[in-house]
Scaffold this motif. Structure first.
Motif, short mmCIF file in Angstrom:
data_model
loop_
_atom_site.label_atom_id
_atom_site.label_comp_id
_atom_site.label_asym_id
_atom_site.label_seq_id
_atom_site.Cartn_x
_atom_site.Cartn_y
_atom_site.Cartn_z
N UNK A 29 0.83 -1.20 0.00
CA UNK A 29 0.00 0.00 0.00
C UNK A 29 0.86 1.25 0.00
N UNK A 30 0.57 2.14 -0.94
CA UNK A 30 1.25 3.43 -1.07
C UNK A 30 0.22 4.54 -0.96
N UNK A 31 0.58 5.60 -0.26
CA UNK A 31 -0.22 6.82 -0.23
C UNK A 31 0.47 7.84 -1.12
N UNK A 32 -0.27 8.51 -1.96
CA UNK A 32 0.22 9.66 -2.71
C UNK A 32 -0.44 10.87 -2.06
N UNK A 33 0.38 11.80 -1.56
CA UNK A 33 -0.19 12.89 -0.76
C UNK A 33 0.45 14.23 -1.05
N UNK A 34 -0.38 15.25 -0.94
CA UNK A 34 0.07 16.64 -0.90
C UNK A 34 -0.25 17.12 0.51
N UNK A 35 0.78 17.58 1.22
CA UNK A 35 0.62 18.02 2.60
C UNK A 35 1.08 19.47 2.72
N UNK A 36 0.14 20.42 2.80
CA UNK A 36 0.54 21.83 2.88
C UNK A 36 1.26 22.17 4.19
N UNK A 37 1.16 21.32 5.19
CA UNK A 37 1.82 21.57 6.47
C UNK A 37 3.27 21.08 6.50
#
Length: 143
Positions: free
Chosen positions: A122-130
């Protein structure tokens, strides 16, 4: 112990198939040549290694057996913009990955989605503004 994560090794059922997914499908750089026992991929910071699952189990202990299903661990690939999440998930799907959760806004203020690779990791693709990425692709710590 210094806090450092240097290598993540995934035990894979078919090394050449797994290399094709990451190298040919996603464009990740490697010097792997067919017939070698392990493939290393250069990423920003931590390296990714692919190794035969049975050989990895044997390396850990002769009694170790592969687990089935979700292990409780995910691997994250963070991106620089919200729009990149859907674009990367599209690239993953074209390469043969399975989309588990499409790109969407999430409770912590970012935008993410999940996929599994051909071996079910399992892979998460994420944009995290923090926790934005710097020019080298290294994630900052939250303020």
């Amino acid at each position: 112990m210094e806090p450092r994560l240097t290598l993540i090794t995934l035990g894979v059922a078919d090394l050449d198939r797994a290399v094709a997914f990451y190298r040919d499908g996603l464009g990740w750089p490697t010097r792997y040549k067919a017939g070698e026992g392990v493939a290393f991929f250069a990423t920003a910071g931590t390296r990714l290694a692919l190794y035969g699952l049975e050989a990895l189990c044997e390396d850990i202990s002769p009694e170790t057996r592969p687990a089935k299903g979700f292990s409780g661990i995910t691997i994250a690939h963070n991106v620089r913009t919200k729009e990149e999440v859907a674009a990367v998930l599209g690239e993953v799907e074209r390469a043969g990955g399975k989309i588990i959760k499409p790109a969407q806004d999430v409770f912590w203020g970012g935008h993410s989605g999940y996929f599994t690779d051909p071996d079910g990791y399992y892979w998460e693709v994420a944009w995290n503004p923090l926790m934005p990425l710097d020019e080298a692709g290294v994630m900052s710590m939250p303020k």
